[in-house]
Design a protein around this motif. Structure first.
Motif, PDB file in Angstrom:
ATOM      1  N   ILE A 240      12.892  10.849  -4.072  1.00 44.56           N
ATOM      2  CA  ILE A 240      13.064  10.789  -5.944  1.00 44.56           C
ATOM      3  C   ILE A 240      11.458  10.640  -6.236  1.00 44.56           C
ATOM      4  N   PRO A 241      10.841  11.635  -6.245  1.00 43.83           N
ATOM      5  CA  PRO A 241       9.439  12.041  -7.040  1.00 43.83           C
ATOM      6  C   PRO A 241       8.850  10.548  -7.560  1.00 43.83           C
ATOM      7  N   ILE A 242       9.623   9.911  -8.699  1.00 44.62           N
ATOM      8  CA  ILE A 242       8.722   8.955  -9.980  1.00 44.62           C
ATOM      9  C   ILE A 242       8.800   7.401  -9.087  1.00 44.62           C
ATOM     10  N   LEU A 243      10.142   7.835  -7.923  1.00 42.15           N
ATOM     11  CA  LEU A 243       9.926   6.386  -8.108  1.00 42.15           C
ATOM     12  C   LEU A 243       9.638   6.256  -6.612  1.00 42.15           C
ATOM     13  N   GLN A 244       9.034   7.457  -6.094  1.00 38.78           N
ATOM     14  CA  GLN A 244       8.324   6.858  -4.560  1.00 38.78           C
ATOM     15  C   GLN A 244       6.670   6.465  -4.945  1.00 38.78           C
ATOM     16  N   ILE A 245       6.075   6.471  -6.074  1.00 37.08           N
ATOM     17  CA  ILE A 245       5.111   5.990  -6.194  1.00 37.08           C
ATOM     18  C   ILE A 245       5.514   4.333  -7.121  1.00 37.08           C
ATOM     19  N   LEU A 246       6.884   4.657  -7.831  1.00 36.66           N
ATOM     20  CA  LEU A 246       6.680   3.080  -8.292  1.00 36.66           C
ATOM     21  C   LEU A 246       7.827   1.974  -6.849  1.00 36.66           C
ATOM     22  N   LEU A 247       7.750   3.157  -5.318  1.00 36.09           N
ATOM     23  CA  LEU A 247       9.115   2.297  -4.582  1.00 36.09           C
ATOM     24  C   LEU A 247       8.081   0.978  -4.192  1.00 36.09           C
ATOM     25  N   ILE A 248       7.220   0.850  -4.181  1.00 32.97           N
ATOM     26  CA  ILE A 248       6.714  -0.132  -3.562  1.00 32.97           C
ATOM     27  C   ILE A 248       6.416  -1.561  -4.317  1.00 32.97           C
ATOM     28  N   PRO A 249       5.920  -1.438  -5.456  1.00 30.04           N
ATOM     29  CA  PRO A 249       5.682  -3.102  -7.140  1.00 30.04           C
ATOM     30  C   PRO A 249       7.646  -3.441  -6.352  1.00 30.04           C
ATOM     31  N   CYS A 250       8.394  -1.973  -7.081  1.00 30.28           N
ATOM     32  CA  CYS A 250       9.813  -1.798  -6.574  1.00 30.28           C
ATOM     33  C   CYS A 250      10.356  -2.805  -5.633  1.00 30.28           C
ATOM     34  N   SER A 251      10.218  -2.096  -4.992  1.00 28.39           N
ATOM     35  CA  SER A 251      10.686  -3.381  -3.874  1.00 28.39           C
ATOM     36  C   SER A 251      10.395  -4.674  -3.295  1.00 28.39           C
ATOM     37  N   ALA A 252       9.041  -5.157  -4.183  1.00 28.28           N
ATOM     38  CA  ALA A 252       8.157  -6.403  -3.202  1.00 28.28           C
ATOM     39  C   ALA A 252       9.551  -6.679  -4.923  1.00 28.28           C
TER      40      ALA A 252
END
Length: 267
Positions: A240-252
């Motif tokens: 999912i394009p937008i989630l790609q750049i949000l994936l790192i902080p969201c994963s933490a």
């Protein structure tokens, strides 16, 4: 593994209530729920301005890393295609037939290699920022203050970080031959890779709770089904394009929440 309170971090004597802080109010997790923790992380992120500010650097770094990876892989694919089919113009009708297949193969290859490189690189580069995000998330979820947070000393953190790195490298090297099995082997290896990556994010709060490598492995064994589902979200939502750049902080954030709620299952 000893039972630790997920609020104050001390060993729990009582099976249902922490004698130090009387913690018994945290919801339990379930395997299916574990697959969607990334959305919990996104929700928590968007509701807290402090987390948004802390996430700016990981987002910028992740975007930069993702762009570099795409440029590298696309140029590699184009150069490889030029060597494999040097006289594309002379092939005429035949090339027009295989062009869509080559394009589809290129998209799949670029996507898989990007996933293989992006998450490990970004998670390692962003560790200092992710640790702060994880600690802030713990404070928000458990209504704690800075005085209440506990953290491991620097020597312990470095020592256990090196042990975890060696453990993951050994696992990935031993299982690398799976990639020689077309499609199925590649997918299995990507799942294993995503499980090691999810451990990186879980390690942020585990280290603060003074978990040794043996403790971390025991945590995985106890929560292996939920842990597997939690890891699969990296494979699923990376596309999912937008989630790609949000994936790192969201994963933490989501890893911190997953750990806290998983620990409740033991109490």
């Amino acid at each position: 593994m000893k039972k630790r309170c997920n609020v104050c971090g001390i060993d729990c004597v009582n099976d249902t209530l922490c004698s130090e802080c009387n913690n018994n109010e945290i919801k339990r997790t379930t395997p299916i729920k574990s697959l969607f923790y990334i959305f919990d992380g996104l929700s928590i992120l968007l509701k807290n301005k402090s987390l948004i500010k802390l996430s700016l650097f990981p987002i910028l770094i992740s975007t930069f890393v993702l762009i570099l990876i795409y440029i590298f892989i696309i140029s590699l694919f184009v150069n490889g295609l030029s060597e494999f089919i040097p006289d594309r113009e002379n092939l005429g009708f035949f090339y027009s037939l295989i062009k869509p297949l080559l394009g589809a193969f290129g998209i799949v290859l670029i996507s898989f290699v990007s996933l293989f490189l992006f998450l490990p690189l970004s998670s390692i580069i962003c560790i200092p920022f992710n640790d702060i995000i994880s600690e802030k998330t713990e404070m928000i979820l458990l209504n704690k203050t800075n005085k209440d947070t506990n953290s491991a000393n620097l020597f312990f953190s470095i020592q256990e970080g090196i042990k975890l790195l060696i453990f993951k490298v050994i696992i990935l090297i031993i299982l690398f031959p799976l990639n020689f099995i077309p499609v199925v082997g590649n997918i299995i290896y990507l799942i294993i890779l995503s499980m090691t990556i999810s451990l990186d994010f879980l390690d942020l709060i585990m280290t603060r709770k003074k978990y040794s490598l043996a403790d971390k492995i025991s945590f995985i064994k106890i929560n292996y089904v939920s842990y597997l589902f939690f890891s699969l979200q990296f494979l699923i939502f990376f596309w999912i394009p937008i989630l790609q750049i949000l994936l790192i902080p969201c994963s933490a954030i989501s890893a911190t929440k997953f750990f806290i709620e998983s620990e409740k299952n033991k109490l």
